[in-house]
Scaffold this motif. Structure first.
Motif, short mmCIF file in Angstrom:
data_model
loop_
_atom_site.label_atom_id
_atom_site.label_comp_id
_atom_site.label_asym_id
_atom_site.label_seq_id
_atom_site.Cartn_x
_atom_site.Cartn_y
_atom_site.Cartn_z
N ILE A 164 0.86 -1.19 0.00
CA ILE A 164 0.00 0.00 0.00
C ILE A 164 0.89 1.23 0.00
O ILE A 164 1.64 1.46 0.96
CB ILE A 164 -0.93 0.04 1.23
CG1 ILE A 164 -1.91 -1.14 1.20
CG2 ILE A 164 -1.69 1.36 1.29
CD1 ILE A 164 -2.81 -1.22 2.42
N GLU A 165 0.83 2.00 -1.08
CA GLU A 165 1.52 3.29 -1.11
C GLU A 165 0.58 4.29 -0.47
O GLU A 165 -0.38 4.75 -1.07
CB GLU A 165 1.86 3.69 -2.55
CG GLU A 165 2.80 4.88 -2.62
CD GLU A 165 3.39 5.08 -3.99
OE1 GLU A 165 4.62 5.24 -4.10
OE2 GLU A 165 2.62 5.08 -4.98
N ALA A 166 0.88 4.61 0.80
CA ALA A 166 -0.08 5.35 1.63
C ALA A 166 -0.03 6.85 1.42
O ALA A 166 -0.87 7.58 1.97
CB ALA A 166 0.16 5.03 3.09
N GLY A 167 0.94 7.33 0.66
CA GLY A 167 1.00 8.77 0.40
C GLY A 167 2.38 9.20 -0.03
O GLY A 167 3.24 8.40 -0.40
N PHE A 168 2.59 10.51 0.05
CA PHE A 168 3.84 11.17 -0.37
C PHE A 168 4.28 11.99 0.85
O PHE A 168 3.87 13.13 1.03
CB PHE A 168 3.54 12.05 -1.57
CG PHE A 168 4.73 12.59 -2.30
CD1 PHE A 168 5.99 12.66 -1.72
CD2 PHE A 168 4.59 13.06 -3.60
CE1 PHE A 168 7.08 13.17 -2.41
CE2 PHE A 168 5.67 13.57 -4.31
CZ PHE A 168 6.92 13.63 -3.72
N ALA A 169 5.08 11.38 1.71
CA ALA A 169 5.35 11.96 3.02
C ALA A 169 5.89 13.38 2.96
O ALA A 169 5.56 14.22 3.81
CB ALA A 169 6.34 11.07 3.78
N ALA A 170 6.70 13.68 1.98
CA ALA A 170 7.31 15.00 1.89
C ALA A 170 6.37 16.06 1.33
O ALA A 170 6.71 17.25 1.32
CB ALA A 170 8.58 14.93 1.03
N LEU A 190 6.12 7.57 -1.40
CA LEU A 190 6.88 8.06 -2.54
C LEU A 190 7.88 9.12 -2.08
O LEU A 190 7.60 9.89 -1.15
CB LEU A 190 5.93 8.66 -3.58
CG LEU A 190 6.55 9.05 -4.93
CD1 LEU A 190 7.02 7.80 -5.68
CD2 LEU A 190 5.55 9.83 -5.78
N SER A 191 9.03 9.17 -2.72
CA SER A 191 10.07 10.15 -2.39
C SER A 191 10.74 10.62 -3.68
O SER A 191 11.09 9.79 -4.52
CB SER A 191 11.15 9.54 -1.49
OG SER A 191 10.61 8.93 -0.35
N ARG A 192 10.92 11.92 -3.79
CA ARG A 192 11.78 12.39 -4.86
C ARG A 192 13.22 11.97 -4.57
O ARG A 192 13.53 11.52 -3.46
CB ARG A 192 11.68 13.92 -4.99
CG ARG A 192 10.36 14.38 -5.59
CD ARG A 192 10.12 15.85 -5.37
NE ARG A 192 9.97 16.15 -3.94
CZ ARG A 192 9.49 17.29 -3.46
NH1 ARG A 192 9.12 18.26 -4.29
NH2 ARG A 192 9.41 17.49 -2.15
N ASP A 202 14.11 11.00 4.07
CA ASP A 202 14.01 11.10 5.53
C ASP A 202 12.55 11.20 5.96
O ASP A 202 12.15 10.60 6.98
CB ASP A 202 14.77 12.33 6.02
CG ASP A 202 16.27 12.15 5.98
OD1 ASP A 202 16.73 11.00 5.84
OD2 ASP A 202 16.99 13.16 6.09
N ALA A 203 11.73 11.96 5.22
CA ALA A 203 10.30 12.07 5.55
C ALA A 203 9.62 10.72 5.44
O ALA A 203 8.78 10.35 6.27
CB ALA A 203 9.64 13.09 4.62
N THR A 204 9.99 9.95 4.43
CA THR A 204 9.46 8.61 4.27
C THR A 204 9.86 7.72 5.45
O THR A 204 9.05 6.95 5.98
CB THR A 204 9.94 7.99 2.94
OG1 THR A 204 9.28 8.65 1.86
CG2 THR A 204 9.67 6.50 2.88
#
Length: 415
Positions: free
Chosen positions: A62-68, A92-94, A101-103
């Motif tokens: 489950i890709e739960a969002g884009f933390a950053a 997801l992370s750029r 780090d946010a992820t």
């Protein structure tokens, strides 16, 4: 340097699943790519509810969002990862340390073996020049650095070459192979703008696998297809034929612009046509309708009646020829059982296209059996009324039968 930077070791859940070469991993991005579509934002509570039904469905990742993206999105991911057990959770992370780090922070509540960092960078000429202002060497080195950093925090790292199908084939292979060298265990080849066709998707995956699997035999290729030309599901299935063993998509096909590959459609395509594809998923398809309905409730949207698999018309029949066939054997017009996706059963819609067999069957079901001349008269009255109002419900059918019976009684009195 990240303060909690430690090399994760051990066997990830992804590796356990991928041990079966004929198992396709189902990666759901309803709460990330799906939520990015206008009108589909979800609260933390809504994401937890959606994640619970996705868990019941048997989604692997489950890709739960884009933390950053925002502090709120990071908090939503953290709550989902902490309250729902079972699937692998992903953000997801750029291709930079701040995003990664946010992820890491967002996924901290999940077990280490159930965390995935999904990092990406655009690779096509238009993305390199217009968006990134980078050369091919800069894109490649940035991709490698981001994967190496992600691997210092996560055992399970996925790398995506954004806009892969408008990227030069040789450079696409270079970037993906470099990402694998850096430690990415899943390589995503996204059709970000819905540009590709099934034949070129199939050929691209075969070519990439032929080159990269020589050095990385256990790497998993993934498909993430958008539906701008209406081919997201077809392209995802072509990717499986080309060797992909992970498919990314969303419930009801929601997502940027025209949406993503519809998870419910690809799950059922692989199940119904296992004879062709020769692969399986871990999905319990009986939860598909429920997942679709919950998403519609959360986002206050509706899907088309004729939506494949989960639309209200997917197992409804009005045409007389079809109804006659269904009465004889449901396999005449249904390639899957409605119960297999979460419906209670098929149903007949009585309207102007219905035939005498379906009308007689419905009349019998409601306790008003009709046959012979009486049936002919009811059918005539039925057709006339259906032309006026469309669908005929049970109350209307009873009224029609009563009118026919009333006329018959009057005629009998004066005979």
């Amino acid at each position: 340097m990240h303060p909690d930077k430690v090399r994760v070791s051990g066997v990830s859940r992804t590796e356990q699943i991928a041990a079966d070469p004929n198992r396709v991993i189902v990666f759901d991005t309803t709460m990330r790519d799906g939520e990015q579509a206008p009108g589909f934002s979800m609260s933390a509570q809504a994401k937890v509810k959606m994640a619970q039904v996705l868990r019941d469905l048997g989604v692997d990742i489950i890709e739960a969002g884009f933390a950053a993206a925002s502090p709120g999105d990071e908090d939503c991911i953290r709550r989902v990862a902490g309250e729902v057990e079972g699937p692998i959770f992903c953000s997801l992370s750029r291709a930079n340390e701040k995003d990664i780090d946010a992820t890491f922070r967002a996924l901290a509540p999940a077990p280490k073996s159930h965390r995935r960092c999904h990092t990406f960078i655009g690779t096509s000429p238009i993305h390199r020049s217009a968006k990134l202002k980078m050369s091919t060497n800069e894109v490649l080195s940035t991709a490698v650095r981001s994967v190496e950093y992600a691997r210092s925090l996560f055992d399970d790292v996925e790398f995506s070459a954004e806009d892969a199908f408008r990227t030069e084939p040789e450079f696409l292979a270079d970037v993906l192979e470099a990402a694998a060298d850096a430690g990415a265990r899943t390589l995503n080849v996204p059709d970000t703008v819905g540009y590709a066709t099934p034949e070129e998707v199939r050929e691209t995956y075969r070519a990439l696998a032929a080159r990269i699997k020589k050095r990385h035999p256990h790497v998993i290729f993934s498909a993430h297809c958008h539906d701008d030309l209406g081919m997201a599901v077809a392209n995802s299935l072509a990717a499986v034929e080309g060797g992909a063993r992970q498919i990314e998509g969303a419930i009801n096909g929601i997502g940027e612009r025209a949406g993503n590959c519809s998870i419910e459609e690809v799950i059922m395509a692989l199940k119904v046509r296992e004879d062709r594809y020769g692969v399986t998923t871990g999905a319990d398809s009986r939860h598909l309708v429920r997942a679709s309905k919950i998403l519609c409730e959360i986002t206050e949207t509706v899907i088309a009646r004729n939506k494949s698999v989960v639309g209200i018309n997917a197992f409804a029949h009005e045409a007389g020829i079809h109804q006659h066939g269904m009465l004889a054997d449901s396999r005449t017009y249904e390639i899957m059982r409605p119960q297999d996706v979460g419906f209670e059963g098929s149903w007949f819609v009585l309207g102007k296209h219905s035939g005498r067999h379906a009308i007689a069957k419905r009349a019998e079901t409601i306790g008003r059996p009709i046959e012979g001349e009486r049936l002919a008269a009811v059918v005539a009255g039925f057709k006339s009324r259906a032309d006026q109002i469309g669908e005929i419900n049970d109350a209307e059918l009873i009224a029609i039968i009563d009118r026919v019976d009333g006329v018959s009684e009057i005629v009998a009195q004066y005979a």
